[in-house]
Design a protein around this motif. Structure first.
Motif, PDB file in Angstrom:
ATOM      1  N   PHE A 221      69.142  -2.533  41.864  1.00 38.53           N
ATOM      2  CA  PHE A 221      69.744  -2.706  43.064  1.00 38.53           C
ATOM      3  C   PHE A 221      69.398  -1.748  44.221  1.00 38.53           C
ATOM      4  N   TRP A 222      69.611  -0.469  43.942  1.00 33.77           N
ATOM      5  CA  TRP A 222      69.341   0.629  44.835  1.00 33.77           C
ATOM      6  C   TRP A 222      67.911   0.590  45.439  1.00 33.77           C
ATOM      7  N   CYS A 223      66.729   0.551  44.447  1.00 32.01           N
ATOM      8  CA  CYS A 223      65.668   0.386  44.776  1.00 32.01           C
ATOM      9  C   CYS A 223      65.219  -0.793  45.687  1.00 32.01           C
ATOM     10  N   THR A 224      65.459  -1.734  45.146  1.00 27.69           N
ATOM     11  CA  THR A 224      65.091  -2.904  45.798  1.00 27.69           C
ATOM     12  C   THR A 224      65.728  -3.301  47.351  1.00 27.69           C
ATOM     13  N   THR A 225      66.959  -2.659  47.337  1.00 26.22           N
ATOM     14  CA  THR A 225      67.621  -3.025  48.611  1.00 26.22           C
ATOM     15  C   THR A 225      67.278  -1.725  49.664  1.00 26.22           C
ATOM     16  N   SER A 226      66.565  -0.696  49.203  1.00 31.45           N
ATOM     17  CA  SER A 226      65.965   0.516  50.079  1.00 31.45           C
ATOM     18  C   SER A 226      65.339   0.154  50.953  1.00 31.45           C
ATOM     19  N   ALA A 402      60.663  -8.698  40.099  1.00 27.64           N
ATOM     20  CA  ALA A 402      61.278  -8.772  38.773  1.00 27.64           C
ATOM     21  C   ALA A 402      62.841  -8.315  39.088  1.00 27.64           C
ATOM     22  N   PHE A 403      63.359  -8.010  40.114  1.00 30.30           N
ATOM     23  CA  PHE A 403      64.610  -7.612  40.350  1.00 30.30           C
ATOM     24  C   PHE A 403      65.554  -8.925  40.140  1.00 30.30           C
ATOM     25  N   TRP A 404      64.823 -10.006  40.910  1.00 25.17           N
ATOM     26  CA  TRP A 404      65.592 -11.258  40.924  1.00 25.17           C
ATOM     27  C   TRP A 404      65.647 -11.655  39.404  1.00 25.17           C
TER      28      TRP A 404
END
Length: 427
Positions: A221-226, A402-404
C-alpha cells in the motif's frame, strides 16, 4: 537478524572454512568473492533446504493434502487420490519460483525460517500445540519476518485453548503455551540476557526503524500510493510507525477473530496468509521479498485452492522483478516461472477429487488475462525505453500492476476463511 540466524551463520562459517578459509577470515574476508566461494555459499543454501525445508514441505503435503480430515468427515480421499493431491501440494511448495530466486540467487536462507514455520503449522494441525509453539518461536528467532504469522498462530492457539471444557483447563492450556514460548526465547537469547543494554543492542539491529517505511519498489500500500502521497516526506518515522502498526492489526483482525471463534486446520493456513498479507501491505519497513510470507501458506493450501497455488507464485515473483533484475537473475525468473506453471498444470489432480476453482471458466480467463498483462509489460520494457526523466517508470508499473492482484488475493482469502469457518462451525 535474531539470534538463531547468528548460530546458523556460525555453523555455515565452520563448513565454508573447511574448504575456503579465506572466505571467512576475520576482517580480511570482507568483500572477498570467488567462483568457488559462491559455490560454497550456494551449497549452504541447498543443504539448508535439504535439512529443514524439504522435510517440512513433505510433512505438510501429507497433513494438508486432505483438508477434510480431521475437521470434517464428509469424505476421505482414496490412496491414489491422496498421492496425487500430496504430490500437487509438495510441488507447489518446493517448485514455486519466488523462494528459489531469492534463496538461491540472494543467499537469504529464508528456507530455514519458513521451514520452521511450516513445521509449526504441521505440529499444531496434528494437535501438538506446545511443540508447534516452540517451532514457531524458533522460526521467529531465526528471522523477524516470522512476525507476519504471529497473529495467526496466536489466534488459532487461543481458539484451541478456549475450546477446553472448563475454565481451569482453559487457563492451564494458555499457561502451558506461555511457558513454552518464554522458555524458547530465554534459550535463544541466553548469551545476551546478562544485561538490558546487550539485549537492547540486538533488538535495535533486528528492528532498524531508521531504514524507512519500505525498501525500494514493492507492491504494498505505502509504495504503490506514494506516487500520489509522499508518505516519507510528509510524515516522520515516529508518526508513521504507530499508523503502520494500527493498520496492520486492523487488517489482520478479521482473520484472527475467525480463528478464535472456530479454529481449524485449513483456517490456520488461511489465517497465516491473511495475517502475512496485512503485514506486507501495511507494516513498517517491508522488503520486496516479504511477499514470500503470504505465499507459503497459499502453496500449502494447494489441495483446496489450486488456482491460488498455481498463479500466486507467478504474481509474487512478478512483483519482485525490479529486485531480480538488479540481482542479475532475470533469465532464471523467466525459466522458473514457465517451468512452474507447466509442471503444476501437468500434475493438477482430477477435478472430481478437489474442491478448487480451476474448472471455473471465469477464474481461468482472469488468470490468463492477468498473465497476459504481465507479459505485455515485459515486452514493452524490452522494446520501448523509459522516458529519460522517468527512469523508474517500468519498476513502478511492475509493482503497481502486481499490487492490485495481491490486494484482491487478500480480500478473497479473508472472505474464503470466514466461509470455511462457517462450514466448520456447522459441521
Amino acid at each position: 537478524y535474531p539470534p538463531l540466524s547468528g548460530y546458523q551463520s556460525f555453523i555455515h562459517g565452520l563448513f565454508v572454512r573447511q574448504f575456503d578459509p579465506a572466505a571467512v577470515e576475520l576482517h580480511k574476508s570482507r568483500g572477498y568473492e570467488t567462483y568457488f566461494s559462491k559455490q560454497l555459499m550456494r551449497w549452504t543454501v541447498i543443504l539448508s533446504d535439504m535439512l529443514v525445508f524439504f522435510p517440512a514441505a513433505y510433512l505438510a503435503s501429507k497433513v494438508f493434502s486432505d483438508p477434510s480430515a480431521p475437521s470434517s468427515k464428509q469424505h476421505q480421499l482414496s490412496a491414489l487420490q491422496q498421492q496425487q493431491t500430496q504430490l500437487f501440494v509438495l510441488a507447489a511448495m518446493l517448485l514455486q519460483p519466488a523462494s528459489i530466486l531469492i534463496d538461491h540467487g540472494h543467499f537469504q536462507y529464508n528456507c530455514i525460517s519458513l521451514g520452521l514455520a511450516v513445521l509449526a503449522a504441521v505440529a499444531i494441525a496434528e494437535r501438538k500445540d506446545i511443540l508447534g509453539s516452540v517451532l514457531f518461536c524458533l522460526s521467529l528467532n531465526h528471522k523477524q519476518m516470522g512476525l507476519f504469522y504471529a497473529p495467526a498462530f496466536f489466534a488459532h492457539l487461543l481458539g484451541r485453548c478456549l475450546e477446553q471444557p472448563t475454565y481451569t483447563k482453559k487457563v492451564l492450556a494458555v499457561a502451558k503455551l506461555g511457558v513454552s514460548v518464554v522458555a524458547t526465547f530465554v534459550v535463544c537469547w541466553s548469551p545476551w540476557l546478562y544485561s538490558l543494554e546487550s539485549a537492547g543492542q540486538v533488538a535495535r539491529r533486528i528492528f532498524p526503524a531508521h531504514r524507512g517505511l519500505y525498501e525500494d519498489y514493492l507492491s504494498n500500500f505505502w509504495c504503490t500510493t506514494s506516487v500520489a502521497v509522499k508518505w516519507r516526506q510528509l510524515f516522520s518515522t515516529s508518526a508513521l510507525m504507530p499508523v503502520c502498526a494500527g493498520l496492520t492489526i486492523l487488517f489482520a483482525l478479521p482473520s484472527m477473530v475467525q480463528q478464535i471463534r472456530a479454529p481449524s486446520k485449513e483456517g490456520l493456513l488461511m489465517g497465516m496468509a491473511n495475517s502475512a498479507f496485512a503485514f506486507y501491505m501495511f507494516s513498517y519497513q517491508v522488503h520486496e521479498k516479504s511477499i514470500m510470507l503470504p505465499l507459503l501458506p497459499i502453496t500449502m493450501l494447494a489441495a483446496t485452492a489450486a488456482d491460488s497455488a498455481i498463479w500466486g507464485p507467478v504474481v509474487a515473483s512478478f512483483s519482485m522483478y525490479p529486485l531480480l533484475v538488479r540481482d542479475g537473475v532475470s533469465m532464471a525468473y523467466l525459466a522458473t516461472n514457465v517451468l512452474y506453471v507447466l509442471v503444476m498444470t501437468a500434475i493438477l489432480p482430477p477435478k472430481g477429487i478437489r474442491a478448487v476453482t480451476v474448472q471455473n471458466y471465469k477464474a481461468a480467463m482472469l488468470a490468463m488475462a492477468a498473465c497476459g498483462g504481465a507479459v505485455c509489460l515485459h515486452l514493452l520494457q524490452l522494446i520501448v525505453p523509459p522516458p529519460q526523466q522517468y527512469p523508474w517508470l517500468y519498476d513502478r508499473a511492475f509493482v503497481t500492476y502486481a499490487f492490485w492482484f495481491i490486494a484482491a488475493s487478500m480480500v478473497y482469502l479473508n472472505m474464503r476463511q470466514w466461509q470455511q469457518g462457517s462450514k466448520v462451525k456447522a459441521s
